[in-house]
Design a protein around this motif. Structure first.
Motif, PDB file in Angstrom:
ATOM      1  N   LEU A 153     -24.383  29.895 -20.909  1.00 34.54           N
ATOM      2  CA  LEU A 153     -25.218  28.588 -21.233  1.00 34.54           C
ATOM      3  C   LEU A 153     -26.188  29.043 -22.144  1.00 34.54           C
ATOM      4  O   LEU A 153     -26.876  28.390 -22.981  1.00 34.54           O
ATOM      5  CB  LEU A 153     -26.027  28.139 -20.178  1.00 34.54           C
ATOM      6  CG  LEU A 153     -24.697  27.267 -19.318  1.00 34.54           C
ATOM      7  CD1 LEU A 153     -25.618  26.832 -17.964  1.00 34.54           C
ATOM      8  CD2 LEU A 153     -23.977  26.102 -20.000  1.00 34.54           C
ATOM      9  N   ARG A 172     -21.176  22.226 -22.776  1.00 36.14           N
ATOM     10  CA  ARG A 172     -21.979  22.670 -21.736  1.00 36.14           C
ATOM     11  C   ARG A 172     -21.664  22.141 -20.326  1.00 36.14           C
ATOM     12  O   ARG A 172     -21.916  22.888 -19.417  1.00 36.14           O
ATOM     13  CB  ARG A 172     -23.288  22.633 -22.326  1.00 36.14           C
ATOM     14  CG  ARG A 172     -23.576  23.466 -23.379  1.00 36.14           C
ATOM     15  CD  ARG A 172     -24.923  23.023 -24.097  1.00 36.14           C
ATOM     16  NE  ARG A 172     -26.103  23.101 -23.274  1.00 36.14           N
ATOM     17  CZ  ARG A 172     -26.995  24.371 -23.072  1.00 36.14           C
ATOM     18  NH1 ARG A 172     -26.516  25.493 -23.520  1.00 36.14           N
ATOM     19  NH2 ARG A 172     -28.118  24.261 -22.176  1.00 36.14           N
ATOM     20  N   VAL A 173     -21.415  20.859 -20.360  1.00 37.28           N
ATOM     21  CA  VAL A 173     -21.401  20.010 -19.019  1.00 37.28           C
ATOM     22  C   VAL A 173     -20.024  20.893 -18.360  1.00 37.28           C
ATOM     23  O   VAL A 173     -20.019  20.849 -17.319  1.00 37.28           O
ATOM     24  CB  VAL A 173     -21.101  18.625 -19.104  1.00 37.28           C
ATOM     25  CG1 VAL A 173     -20.793  18.041 -17.981  1.00 37.28           C
ATOM     26  CG2 VAL A 173     -22.584  17.929 -19.812  1.00 37.28           C
ATOM     27  N   MET A 211     -20.882   5.181 -26.325  1.00 38.06           N
ATOM     28  CA  MET A 211     -19.986   4.265 -25.618  1.00 38.06           C
ATOM     29  C   MET A 211     -20.219   2.707 -26.069  1.00 38.06           C
ATOM     30  O   MET A 211     -21.551   2.322 -25.618  1.00 38.06           O
ATOM     31  CB  MET A 211     -19.735   4.379 -24.206  1.00 38.06           C
ATOM     32  CG  MET A 211     -18.570   3.804 -23.813  1.00 38.06           C
ATOM     33  SD  MET A 211     -18.393   4.093 -21.804  1.00 38.06           S
ATOM     34  CE  MET A 211     -18.200   5.683 -21.658  1.00 38.06           C
ATOM     35  N   LYS A 216     -26.103  12.257 -27.693  1.00 37.99           N
ATOM     36  CA  LYS A 216     -25.016  12.648 -27.772  1.00 37.99           C
ATOM     37  C   LYS A 216     -24.840  13.609 -26.376  1.00 37.99           C
ATOM     38  O   LYS A 216     -25.847  14.549 -26.474  1.00 37.99           O
ATOM     39  CB  LYS A 216     -24.412  13.264 -28.947  1.00 37.99           C
ATOM     40  CG  LYS A 216     -24.162  11.923 -29.931  1.00 37.99           C
ATOM     41  CD  LYS A 216     -22.975  12.889 -30.848  1.00 37.99           C
ATOM     42  CE  LYS A 216     -22.465  11.637 -31.711  1.00 37.99           C
ATOM     43  NZ  LYS A 216     -21.592  12.207 -32.658  1.00 37.99           N
ATOM     44  N   THR A 217     -23.983  13.718 -25.804  1.00 31.56           N
ATOM     45  CA  THR A 217     -23.716  14.733 -24.398  1.00 31.56           C
ATOM     46  C   THR A 217     -22.972  15.855 -25.146  1.00 31.56           C
ATOM     47  O   THR A 217     -22.083  15.962 -25.613  1.00 31.56           O
ATOM     48  CB  THR A 217     -22.882  13.833 -23.518  1.00 31.56           C
ATOM     49  OG1 THR A 217     -23.567  12.751 -23.057  1.00 31.56           O
ATOM     50  CG2 THR A 217     -23.073  14.859 -22.289  1.00 31.56           C
ATOM     51  N   GLY A 218     -23.774  17.167 -24.611  1.00 34.56           N
ATOM     52  CA  GLY A 218     -23.024  18.318 -25.006  1.00 34.56           C
ATOM     53  C   GLY A 218     -21.960  18.519 -24.015  1.00 34.56           C
ATOM     54  O   GLY A 218     -21.935  19.182 -22.857  1.00 34.56           O
ATOM     55  N   TRP A 219     -20.521  17.998 -24.065  1.00 31.46           N
ATOM     56  CA  TRP A 219     -19.683  17.816 -23.205  1.00 31.46           C
ATOM     57  C   TRP A 219     -19.178  19.588 -22.678  1.00 31.46           C
ATOM     58  O   TRP A 219     -18.590  19.824 -21.808  1.00 31.46           O
ATOM     59  CB  TRP A 219     -18.678  17.261 -23.687  1.00 31.46           C
ATOM     60  CG  TRP A 219     -18.733  15.720 -23.574  1.00 31.46           C
ATOM     61  CD1 TRP A 219     -19.216  14.847 -24.489  1.00 31.46           C
ATOM     62  CD2 TRP A 219     -18.624  14.970 -22.336  1.00 31.46           C
ATOM     63  NE1 TRP A 219     -19.242  13.543 -24.169  1.00 31.46           N
ATOM     64  CE2 TRP A 219     -19.005  13.557 -22.786  1.00 31.46           C
ATOM     65  CE3 TRP A 219     -18.346  15.276 -20.904  1.00 31.46           C
ATOM     66  CZ2 TRP A 219     -19.176  12.643 -21.591  1.00 31.46           C
ATOM     67  CZ3 TRP A 219     -18.308  14.402 -20.045  1.00 31.46           C
ATOM     68  CH2 TRP A 219     -18.778  12.930 -20.299  1.00 31.46           C
ATOM     69  N   ILE A 278     -20.800  24.230 -16.939  1.00 34.73           N
ATOM     70  CA  ILE A 278     -21.595  24.284 -15.574  1.00 34.73           C
ATOM     71  C   ILE A 278     -20.806  23.599 -14.618  1.00 34.73           C
ATOM     72  O   ILE A 278     -20.860  24.135 -13.486  1.00 34.73           O
ATOM     73  CB  ILE A 278     -22.866  23.530 -15.651  1.00 34.73           C
ATOM     74  CG1 ILE A 278     -23.876  23.959 -14.607  1.00 34.73           C
ATOM     75  CG2 ILE A 278     -23.064  22.109 -15.859  1.00 34.73           C
ATOM     76  CD1 ILE A 278     -24.550  25.118 -14.392  1.00 34.73           C
ATOM     77  N   ALA A 279     -19.883  22.744 -14.767  1.00 38.05           N
ATOM     78  CA  ALA A 279     -19.221  21.951 -13.860  1.00 38.05           C
ATOM     79  C   ALA A 279     -18.274  22.935 -13.383  1.00 38.05           C
ATOM     80  O   ALA A 279     -17.949  23.087 -12.031  1.00 38.05           O
ATOM     81  CB  ALA A 279     -18.523  20.487 -14.344  1.00 38.05           C
TER      82      ALA A 279
END
Lengths: 513, 154
Positions: free
Chosen positions: B111, B76-77, B1, B71-74, B80-81
């Motif tokens: 996961l 997977r996020v 970002m 980079k975020t593994g969206w 879990i969320a």
């Protein structure tokens, strides 16, 4: 004093050689460390759970065990703060600032040993003050009123300025958001519910612990899962680390340890100001007085040492007003006071004479417990460090379950569980745009105290002759705290100015050369 | 970002929070108004400052000035969320330990996609779910007497 030494202090140390007392101290410590390491299970809960068990025991044995649980739980919180960036107790929030970076850089063992040895040192200093200086310090604490507590909390909050020196604006606003969150629930001045968003359960307010679990634990789960790593952090324990840390603390951190321990004890004496405030203030002070404050927040041993020595020193401090005045300095001290009363001890200055042997045995046990904590904590932290070798997905999923059970256990409310999720998501998304979770946590912790004391000061000012200025700035303690607050707020600017001047001198030198 | 985008988004989020609390700010009188109103004003001003800083930074920012975050593994996020939220909803209905077992198994299965053999993944997931639920029950309920949320099942 000589009479007390012969009549009570020496026999009390001999009482500790009783094998049952030694066993209870070790068991209490181990239990306390485990409870403290689990997010949501606090020292207060650990001690409160065991109070009924002590009723069937001899008062000496019972109190010795409760004291050991208290010490163990406060230290135990550091383990999860360092290993999974989740403060096991609110007192360990400041430990995450440098403990977690240490873990991420593969130096988890250094962080764990630092927290263990510093906690032990802080606990011993606190016990020393409790044993020898209880009476004069308790009288001094009575001089702290609403205005003094208000300035003290603001001084604690000024940590944000030092903590987020690179992004002070967002840090300060994050702190304000935390304080605003803490206003949810009943107004401390009028008792009217506010900011409940139409949810009845919100009248009880946002509890600190579920909020901390969300900000530090649940958000960390999201970060870790999103990072695609295999393990939480690389962990390569090296032989001789314990000795190396011991030597480092004994040579290079002695000033940090002594300053934090003394400050922690003094803050612990003040009713309402517990380990969380002490550790934050002492972390701030260590950073401020360090020659290179920039290394703080990046895995600095001194950062962990200051926070952990302070929060364990609070234990001795919080017992001073509890034993001498019957005013508990913290929630755990309040539970301990209940246990004292249940065992027939009446807090007050006479406690040192009327039931001298029992009282001095309890105080002496604090020295012994803090020494015993080194071998017990050493073994337990080695076991806990194995967490880092587990698969990340397993640890992350387990943290969610522990976070839920810990949050629910605070007040048996499902709202607390949803707070974990809410603050977890806020912490996760907020960090992406530069919110400071640490500053927000400070706001949530200190907000209620600031508001309550500010309200008291404003009410007093309406009645006082000189108005608000007399109430808020009168007296040498207020003036001293205001001066310290201004100094704290100016520190980042002074450091920037100092660095710029240093760089200028270097550039000039290079040009001349 | 981009840093400027982060500043603008942070500013907007501060303004949203200030607005939400301002809407809820009702019925407070006298001394009780000072603290929350002061905070709301401070947060709103902070929000405006952040937005302004972001806009100003965007003008001067080089196009390549992206932050160097991983980079975020969206996906997977999100998993879990989402599962954590479903877990929270299921607790009062199914009971804490039933929901915990289901959550542990489902989250493990979802996961650990690197375990290609489904039988192995299911077996390991079930073992983890049963053992961890059992450990929680023994340590929290039996040893520490910690209360767990009640539901229709266990």
């Amino acid at each position: 004093m000589g009479v007390a030494v012969n009549e009570f202090i020496l026999p009390s140390f001999l009482n500790l050689l009783d094998p049952l007392n030694i066993f209870l101290m070790i068991a209490g410590l181990a239990g306390g460390i485990v409870v403290g390491a689990l997010p949501g299970l606090t020292a207060t809960m650990g001690v409160a759970l065991m109070v009924p068990v002590t009723f069937s025991m001899d008062p000496t044995n019972g109190l010795v065990m409760l004291g050991a649980i208290y010490v163990g739980a406060i230290y135990g919180g550091a383990n999860s703060a360092i290993l999974v960036c989740t403060p096991g107790t609110p007192s360990s929030v400041a430990t995450t600032f440098d403990g977690w970076p240490l873990c991420q850089s593969g130096r988890a063992d250094e962080g764990l040993y630092t927290s263990l040895l510093s906690s032990s040192f802080g606990g011993i200093i606190g016990s020393f003050f409790l044993l020898f200086l209880a009476a004069p310090l308790a009288e001094g604490a009575l001089n702290f009123g609403a205005s003094e507590n208000f300035w003290l909390c603001l001084f604690g909050l000024s940590t944000i300025a030092v903590m987020s020196a690179d992004n002070m604006g967002k840090g300060l606003v994050s702190g304000a958001v935390g304080m605003l969150v803490s206003t949810v629930g009943l107004d401390p001045n009028s008792g009217i519910p506010r900011f409940t968003f139409g949810i009845y359960e919100m009248v009880q307010g946002v509890a600190v612990i579920p909020c901390m679990i969300g900000l530090f634990s649940f958000s960390q789960v999201l970060f870790l899962i999103g990072s695609q790593r295999q393990h939480i952090a690389e962990y390569h324990p090296r032989k001789g680390t314990f000795g190396m840390i011991f030597r480092y603390l004994a040579t290079k951190c002695k000033v940090v340890l002594m300053r934090s321990s003394i400050m922690g004890t003094l803050i612990g004496i003040l009713p309402g100001a517990g380990g969380e405030i002490a550790s934050i203030i002492c972390y701030n002070e260590s950073k401020r007085w360090d020659k290179d404050p920039a290394r703080y927040g990046k895995g600095c041993i001194e950062g962990v040492a200051s926070s952990e020595s302070a929060n364990n020193a609070v234990i001795g401090g919080s017992m001073i007003p509890m034993l001498t005045l019957g005013i508990p300095g913290s929630a755990v001290a309040a539970v301990l006071m209940g246990a004292l009363l249940a065992h027939g001890l009446q807090p007050g200055f006479k406690i040192f004479t009327a039931t001298g042997e029992l009282t001095y045995t309890f105080i002496a046990s604090q020295f012994a417990v803090n020494l015993l904590m080194i071998p017990v904590g050493f073994l337990l932290c080695k076991c806990m460090a194995r967490l880092l070798n587990l698969e990340l997905s397993i640890v992350a999923i387990a943290i969610v379950v522990l976070a839920y059970i810990g949050a629910y256990a605070i007040s048996n409310s499902m709202v607390d569980l949803w707070m974990v999720v809410l603050f977890g998501v806020i912490g996760f998304l907020g960090a992406m745009v530069g919110w400071d979770a640490g500053a927000m946590a400070l706001g949530v912790i200190l907000g209620p105290m600031i508001e309550e004391n500010l309200g008291s000061c404003l009410q007093l000012a309406q009645a006082a002759d000189g108005g608000l200025m007399t109430v808020m700035a009168g007296g040498y303690i207020n003036k001293g705290l205001i001066f310290a607050l201004i100094l704290s707020l100016l520190t980042p600017f002074l450091l920037k100015w100092k660095n710029a001047r240093k760089n200028k001198t270097c550039d000039k030198g290079a040009t001349n050369a | 970002m981009r840093k400027s985008t982060a500043d603008i988004l942070a500013g907007v989020s501060f303004l949203v929070i200030a607005f939400i609390f301002l809407v809820q700010f009702d019925g407070e009188e006298g001394i009780s108004r000072i603290f929350p109103l002061g905070l709301i004003s401070f947060i709103a001003l902070g929000g405006i400052w952040c937005v302004a800083k972001g806009i100003w930074r965007r003008k001067t920012e080089q196009p390549a000035a992206f932050s160097s975050e991983n980079k975020t593994g969206w996906k997977r996020v999100g998993i879990i969320a989402g599962l954590s939220i479903l877990y929270g909803i299921a607790i009062p209905i199914l009971g804490f330990f039933t929901s915990t077992g289901i959550f542990l198994f489902t989250a493990f299965y979802a996961l650990n996609t690197q375990i290609s053999n489904v039988t192995v993944r299911v077996g390991r997931g079930l073992t983890f779910a049963i053992l961890f639920s059992l450990a929680i029950w023994v340590s929290f309920v039996k040893l520490l007497n910690v209360p767990t949320p009640a539901g229709f099942l266990f």
